[in-house]
Design an enzyme around this catalytic site. Sequence first.
Site, PDB file in Angstrom:
ATOM      1  N   ASP A  98     111.947  49.124  -2.688  1.00 18.58           N
ATOM      2  CA  ASP A  98     113.144  49.942  -2.564  1.00 18.58           C
ATOM      3  C   ASP A  98     112.766  51.382  -2.858  1.00 18.58           C
ATOM      4  O   ASP A  98     112.021  51.652  -3.805  1.00 18.58           O
ATOM      5  CB  ASP A  98     114.178  49.465  -3.610  1.00 18.58           C
ATOM      6  CG  ASP A  98     115.544  49.285  -3.016  1.00 18.58           C
ATOM      7  OD1 ASP A  98     116.049  50.245  -2.420  1.00 18.58           O
ATOM      8  OD2 ASP A  98     116.120  48.181  -3.164  1.00 18.58           O
ATOM      9  N   ASP A 199     117.208  53.314   0.320  1.00 19.94           N
ATOM     10  CA  ASP A 199     118.535  53.127  -0.263  1.00 19.94           C
ATOM     11  C   ASP A 199     119.507  54.192   0.253  1.00 19.94           C
ATOM     12  O   ASP A 199     119.168  55.376   0.304  1.00 19.94           O
ATOM     13  CB  ASP A 199     118.389  53.262  -1.789  1.00 19.94           C
ATOM     14  CG  ASP A 199     119.659  52.956  -2.535  1.00 19.94           C
ATOM     15  OD1 ASP A 199     120.063  51.779  -2.531  1.00 19.94           O
ATOM     16  OD2 ASP A 199     120.246  53.881  -3.122  1.00 19.94           O
ATOM     17  N   GLU A 277     119.049  51.243   4.454  1.00 22.02           N
ATOM     18  CA  GLU A 277     120.328  50.643   4.057  1.00 22.02           C
ATOM     19  C   GLU A 277     121.439  51.404   4.765  1.00 22.02           C
ATOM     20  O   GLU A 277     122.105  52.274   4.207  1.00 22.02           O
ATOM     21  CB  GLU A 277     120.537  50.718   2.534  1.00 22.02           C
ATOM     22  CG  GLU A 277     121.700  49.828   2.107  1.00 22.02           C
ATOM     23  CD  GLU A 277     122.456  50.318   0.885  1.00 22.02           C
ATOM     24  OE1 GLU A 277     123.415  49.650   0.491  1.00 22.02           O
ATOM     25  OE2 GLU A 277     122.103  51.368   0.315  1.00 22.02           O
ATOM     26  N   HIS A 334     122.177  42.064  -3.183  1.00 21.51           N
ATOM     27  CA  HIS A 334     122.507  42.268  -4.595  1.00 21.51           C
ATOM     28  C   HIS A 334     123.826  43.013  -4.800  1.00 21.51           C
ATOM     29  O   HIS A 334     124.237  43.231  -5.934  1.00 21.51           O
ATOM     30  CB  HIS A 334     121.365  43.045  -5.260  1.00 21.51           C
ATOM     31  CG  HIS A 334     121.255  44.430  -4.684  1.00 21.51           C
ATOM     32  ND1 HIS A 334     120.824  44.670  -3.394  1.00 21.51           N
ATOM     33  CD2 HIS A 334     121.572  45.639  -5.193  1.00 21.51           C
ATOM     34  CE1 HIS A 334     120.873  45.956  -3.142  1.00 21.51           C
ATOM     35  NE2 HIS A 334     121.328  46.575  -4.218  1.00 21.51           N
ATOM     36  N   ASP A 335     124.437  43.486  -3.720  1.00 18.14           N
ATOM     37  CA  ASP A 335     125.738  44.169  -3.835  1.00 18.14           C
ATOM     38  C   ASP A 335     126.889  43.280  -3.388  1.00 18.14           C
ATOM     39  O   ASP A 335     128.050  43.575  -3.689  1.00 18.14           O
ATOM     40  CB  ASP A 335     125.762  45.435  -2.963  1.00 18.14           C
ATOM     41  CG  ASP A 335     124.824  46.516  -3.460  1.00 18.14           C
ATOM     42  OD1 ASP A 335     124.622  46.616  -4.685  1.00 18.14           O
ATOM     43  OD2 ASP A 335     124.290  47.263  -2.620  1.00 18.14           O
TER      44      ASP A 335
HETATM   45  C1  GLC Z   1     122.738  51.151  -2.765  1.00 21.35           C
HETATM   46  C2  GLC Z   1     122.351  49.957  -3.613  1.00 21.35           C
HETATM   47  C3  GLC Z   1     123.358  49.774  -4.707  1.00 21.35           C
HETATM   48  C4  GLC Z   1     123.393  51.034  -5.547  1.00 21.35           C
HETATM   49  C5  GLC Z   1     123.629  52.269  -4.675  1.00 21.35           C
HETATM   50  C6  GLC Z   1     123.335  53.532  -5.427  1.00 21.35           C
HETATM   51  O1  GLC Z   1     123.920  50.933  -2.095  1.00 21.35           O
HETATM   52  O2  GLC Z   1     122.249  48.822  -2.800  1.00 21.35           O
HETATM   53  O3  GLC Z   1     123.060  48.672  -5.520  1.00 21.35           O
HETATM   54  O4  GLC Z   1     124.397  50.937  -6.517  1.00 21.35           O
HETATM   55  O5  GLC Z   1     122.776  52.288  -3.549  1.00 21.35           O
HETATM   56  O6  GLC Z   1     121.957  53.682  -5.625  1.00 21.35           O
END
Ligand code: GLC
Length: 560
Positions: A98, A199, A277, A334-335
Site C-alpha cells: 500500500d 491509496d 484505489e 478492509h473498509d
Molecule cells: C483509503 C483506505 C482507508 C483509509 C483512507 C485514508 O480509503 O482504504 O482505510 O481510511 O484511505 O487513508
Amino acid sequence: MTRKWWHDAVFYQIYPRSFADANGDGIGDINGMRQKLDYLAWLGIDAVWLSPHYPSPQYDCGYDISDYCDVAPEYGTLDDFRAFLAEAHARNIRVIIDFVLNHTSHLHSWFIESRSSKDNPKRDWYIWRDGDGDNPPNNWQSTFGGSAWEYDPTTGQYYYHFFLKEQPDLNWRNPQVVQAMLDVARFWLDMGVDGFRLDAVGTIFEDEHLPNHISPYRSVDFLRNEVEVQLGKPRTVPEKEWERLFVHQVNLPQVHDIMKALRHLTDEYTDRVLIGETADIPYLGDGHDELHMIFNFNLLRDAPFTTDWIRENLTKQYAQLPPGGWMANTLNNHDSTRAISRYDDGTAPIPRAKLSAALLLTLEFTPFLYNGEEIGMSNFEVPHRDQMRDTLALLMGDILINDGHPLDEVYPAMQKMTRDRCRTPMHWANAPNGGFSPEGICTWLPVHPEYANGVNVADQQADHQSLLHFYRTLIALRKSTPALQRGDYREWDVDNDRLFAFVRRTDTQICAVLLNFEATAQLAYIYLPMRVIFSTHGRSGALLNGGVRLSPFEILILEG
Ligand code: GLC
C-alpha cells in the site's frame, strides 16, 4: 494489450495487523506472514497486497504513516520484510504494498518540521492557510466528518486534511514533495516489491483557489444520517450531494500528472504494477500511461446479488471500460462489510458466498480476495466502545452522542458501522484466540468467537466440502482453464432471464458459467454439447445438450 502477470493473477489482500501473530503479542507481524506463505501457496493465489506495514501511530489503522521507508516496529524489521519478500518470491507469490499518497501521519518528521514555524523549509510540504477571521479558510469538509482545516496554535495558521486531522495532506504542488514520494516508490521497487496499491488517489490535489463547496450539507450530516439509517431511520441526506460536497477536493486534473510520473518511474523496472484505489476510468490514462488497473467496487454491494443486478451492472461496466482497460474485481476489503454478512438474509449465506466467489473467480479481470473471506469470516460486532480501534466509528459515535442520542442506541449503531467489523484477527484453528495469538493474550481487536463453529483454516482444510476448499478449487480451475483466465466475456442466452449465464472464450476453448442466484430451481436451455468441469451438485463429465434444471443456488461450469 500486452498480457502481463497481473492480468492472470489472483490477488489476496493481507491486513498485516490481523493476519498472523508470530511473536504472540496480540498483533499480526511480518514473521507471522512468512509462516503463512505455505498456506497462501496451498490456496493457490499469485500475489498479495499488504495493507500498510509502515510505522504509524494508528489513528487510521496504519493509513497514517510516520515513516515511508521502514516497517512498523510491532510488525518487525526491514530485514524481516526482505525475508518475507524473498520467501514469497520463492513460492512465485508477488508482493504489492500500500502506498498512501495523499497524506502522512501528523507524527511524520516532515509534518513535525512543517508545523514548527512558517519559515521552516518543509512548511510548504503541507497545505497551510490563514483563517477567514476566526473561521477556517473556507467551508471544505473532511470526508471523516467536520471541517477539513485544523488550527495550529504554533503558527496561528490552519492545515488541510481530507481525512483525519492526524492525517495532514501533502502539498503535491511542491516539486520537493513529488520527488520525496517518488524516492519512496524507488526505495521499495529497488528492494523488489512488485508494485503498489495506491491509496485514495483521487484526493491528492485540491483547488488551490479554495472556492467554497456548493452543497448545503456538511460531512457530519452524511455521517450522522448513515448511522441513523443503521438505527432504522430514513435516509434524509441525498447521496448525490456527497459529490457536490467534495467537488473542489477530489479528482482534480493534476492527479493525472502524478499518476504519469509514478507510471514513468515504475516502467523503469520490469513487471511492476500500479493499482489505484479508485473506480475512475480516466486514471487508466490516455493510451494507458497511468494506472495498470482500477477497482470495480460495485461488487462490494451491500445486499445479496441478484441476477438482474449483476447483469445490469456488468453491462454498465463493460460499456464504460475502454479497450484494454483493466479492473480488479473484489467482494471484500478492509473498509467494507464482510461479504458473507451481506449475503446473510437468514436463508443461505454459504451457498450465496459460494455463488459470489464463483462469480469473482470466473469473471474476466483480476480477482482480489481479502484475508478471511475464504473461510467465510463474518462481521464482528466489537462488544465495547473501548475495544474499537477505527477512529471513524468513534467520531461517528461522538456526533450522535452530541446530538443527544442515548448511549444504548449509539453503541449498537457504532458496532455496525465501525470498520473494525471486518478487521478482526484471522482464525487459523479452533483454538484459543482462533489460533491467532496464544491463549490469554489480549489481541489488538477481539477475535470473533465464530472460529469455534468451523470458521477457521484448520477445520476447513480438513473438510473437503468447506468454503475454503471451494475457493481453492475454483482458483485452481481458473488457473488451469485458459478460457476462464484469459477468455473474453459475453452474456449467454439460456432462455431464462432469472439465471445468470455467461461464456468466456479464447481461440481454442469456450467455457460457460451458470449461476443460479435464485432460491428456486431454474431451467436453462443449452444448445451446445458441453462437458461439466465444475458443479456444486454432483454433476459430472456428461455432455449436455438440451434442458438443464439448476437447483437453488447451484453453480455449473461447462466447457465446450
Ligand atoms: C483509503 C483506505 C482507508 C483509509 C483512507 C485514508 O480509503 O482504504 O482505510 O481510511 O484511505 O487513508
